[in-house]
Design an enzyme around this catalytic site. Structure first.
Site, PDB file in Angstrom:
ATOM      1  N   ASP A 123      -0.811 -10.599  -9.340  1.00 35.29           N
ATOM      2  CA  ASP A 123      -2.265 -10.674  -9.224  1.00 35.29           C
ATOM      3  C   ASP A 123      -2.629 -10.536  -7.755  1.00 35.29           C
ATOM      4  O   ASP A 123      -2.032 -11.181  -6.880  1.00 35.29           O
ATOM      5  CB  ASP A 123      -2.771 -12.019  -9.779  1.00 35.29           C
ATOM      6  CG  ASP A 123      -4.272 -12.146  -9.702  1.00 35.29           C
ATOM      7  OD1 ASP A 123      -4.938 -11.725 -10.650  1.00 35.29           O
ATOM      8  OD2 ASP A 123      -4.767 -12.681  -8.684  1.00 35.29           O
ATOM      9  N   ASP A 153      -7.345  -6.899 -11.695  1.00 36.05           N
ATOM     10  CA  ASP A 153      -6.491  -6.868 -10.511  1.00 36.05           C
ATOM     11  C   ASP A 153      -5.084  -7.358 -10.817  1.00 36.05           C
ATOM     12  O   ASP A 153      -4.348  -7.743  -9.905  1.00 36.05           O
ATOM     13  CB  ASP A 153      -7.110  -7.719  -9.396  1.00 36.05           C
ATOM     14  CG  ASP A 153      -7.281  -9.178  -9.822  1.00 36.05           C
ATOM     15  OD1 ASP A 153      -7.264  -9.457 -11.040  1.00 36.05           O
ATOM     16  OD2 ASP A 153      -7.439 -10.036  -8.935  1.00 36.05           O
TER      17      ASP A 153
END
Length: 517
Positions: free
Chosen positions: A389, A432
């Protein structure tokens, strides 16, 4: 006396005791004319070519008249004298000087000049003979008519035979056309699929059978680098894997591609003479004939590939009437089918691929993870999953905009690609978040891969407007254990990622570090 014995002319007809006439001669025409005349008078006519057979063939008591052609059968006086007194013997041609008065049967002689066959086909007898000239003329005319009828019958029979042969040929051709049409329909159905390998297999197995070809090969056309790449072949020897379309000498396939038309070559030597450039014939000795069919496989204006058929099984050249229309017709189906396969692959790839990073997307990720789990379960091998992430990505997006956010995601994706193996499967999990499926990898090695990615991202700042922005990621790692599902593994790796975030971000955490609930 002779006339009375035979029942002809003169005074009143007497009762006829016998009605059999025998011809002793080897001359076919001579016997036919007399036989026709006597048969018309009711005689049973027989023909012999040897005097000794007379006794065996016919008892003397049945014989009415014996016509002896002394020109071809030597007269036998002993045989003649042994005949019954009721028999009349006519000796035609050369006769011995013998007193026939002492012989029991009546013997008449016809001099040679009157007995021979003249150009008009008549036997001219002496005045008063038992067969009249008119009778002989009628017999000759009847015989001539019969011969004409026979000749006409033979001619008609020959024409009938020719017609029968022609119709049999047409029937066979029609049967062959029906068979090929049915086969063509079957192939069209089989080709109408989205399986490239299946279509190529049909080109290599069933297409040769349709035109009686022994050899077949299929090349795919790479338009970008102008190259033909071998897709399949049934040749018993190695075939060239790659062929450049720009090299000299050119291949016969490049001629077909440039013309965008099927080439039916009956003889390669003759075909070469009509070209300005030399054809590459390095492997011509491997072919038993100089005849082949080269078929560009097109979808619209795009040439997808080329199919080659060579060497008919019977050694004859391929035929423009029998073979070319079939190949041309079916090649259109093949080209369209291959075009559909390409389109399907493109759409499928787009459906599985994230447009921004070119990684597989969320749905494709789960398909791959399920396959790898099944593989690890079946083989008893290791499997690790990494979930990454981008730290503070939402804040960066809010400050610098989504375009800068997209560039960060692209840069991170490139770093992940460079930091993993070719067999690893990177994916954009969502937003993301990225995931990496690492086959044959345990938890410890998976953590090392995650750490390598973290360091590479941290050491590669994002540059924008002459400013550098630090980008970091957090990662969690989990290992497959027997009985876990894809959802179970994602849940574990997500917990590990949460642990890495809780440690201040820019960190890696393993599933085993997560405290049990």
């Amino acid at each position: 006396m002779v006339l009375e014995a035979l029942g002809f002319g003169g005074g009143e007809k007497k009762a006829v005791r016998r009605r059999t006439a025998v011809f002793l001669s080897t001359r076919e025409r001579w016997a036919q004319v007399l036989e026709t005349a006597l048969s018309a008078q009711g005689f049973d006519c027989r023909r012999l070519t040897h005097a000794r057979r007379l006794v065996r063939k016919l008892p003397c008591g049945e014989l009415a008249v014996l016509l002896w052609d002394t020109a071809t059968v030597e007269p036998d006086l002993q045989m003649i004298s042994g005949l019954d007194a009721g028999t009349t013997v006519l000796l035609f041609g050369h006769c011995p000087t013998v007193d026939f008065a002492s012989i029991s049967p009546t013997v008449l002689t016809v001099p040679s000049g009157d007995a021979d066959l003249h150009s008009n086909g008549l036997i001219r007898l002496v005045s008063g003979a038992y067969i009249t000239i008119d009778a002989l003329k009628d017999a000759e005319a009847a015989l001539g008519e019969r011969e004409k009828q026979t000749q006409e019958a033979v001619r008609l029979s020959e024409r009938l035979r020719e017609h029968c042969e022609f119709y049999e040929l047409q029937r066979n051709r029609l049967s062959e056309t029906v068979r090929r049409t049915a086969y063509l329909g079957q192939l069209s159905k089989e080709i109408n699929c989205l399986d490239v390998d299946r279509i190529v297999e049909i080109c290599l197995t069933k297409m040769p059978h349709m035109v009686d070809a022994k050899l077949a090969s299929v090349y795919f056309h790479n338009e970008e680098n102008r190259e033909l790449v071998l897709k399949g072949s049934n040749h018993p020897y190695p075939v060239t894997e790659r062929i450049s379309l720009d090299e000299a000498p050119q291949s016969v396939m490049s001629v077909a591609i440039n013309r965008k038309a099927t080439l039916l070559i009956r003889d390669m030597d003759a075909f070469q003479k009509g070209l300005p450039e030399r054809i590459d014939r390095t492997y011509s000795s491997r072919y038993s004939t100089g005849s082949c069919i080269i078929v560009p496989l097109a979808s619209g204006q795009e040439i997808i590939g080329v199919m080659n058929l060579a060497d008919k099984t019977d050694g004859t050249p391929f035929d423009e009437i029998r073979d070319l229309p079939l190949v041309d017709h079916i090649s259109q189906f093949i080209g369209i089918a291959l075009g559909n396969c390409r389109l399907y692959e493109k759409v499928s790839l787009q459906a599985r691929t994230d447009g921004l990073t070119n990684f597989i997307n969320h749905n494709a990720f789960f398909d791959e993870l399920n396959r790898e789990i099944e593989r690890a379960r079946r083989r008893g091998s290791n499997l690790s999953l990494i979930l990454l992430d981008v730290d503070n990505f939402k804040l960066f997006n809010d400050i610098h905009g989504h375009q800068m956010g997209d560039k960060i995601l692209q840069q991170v994706a490139g770093t992940i690609k460079q930091s993993t193996r070719a067999v690893d499967v990177p994916a954009r999990y969502g937003g993301d978040e990225f995931a990496v499926i690492c086959g044959d990898t345990d938890l410890k090695r998976g953590a090392l891969v995650a750490e390598r990615i973290r360091r590479a991202v941290a050491s590669n700042p994002m540059k924008h407007d002459d400013k550098a922005f630090s980008v970091t990621i957090s990662a969690g790692v989990a290992e497959y254990e027997h009985g876990l599902s894809a959802a179970d593994m994602v849940e574990r790796v997500d917990s590990a990622l949460y642990l890495a975030k809780s440690r201040g971000r820019n960190a890696v955490a393993a599933d085993q570090e997560v405290a049990p609930a």
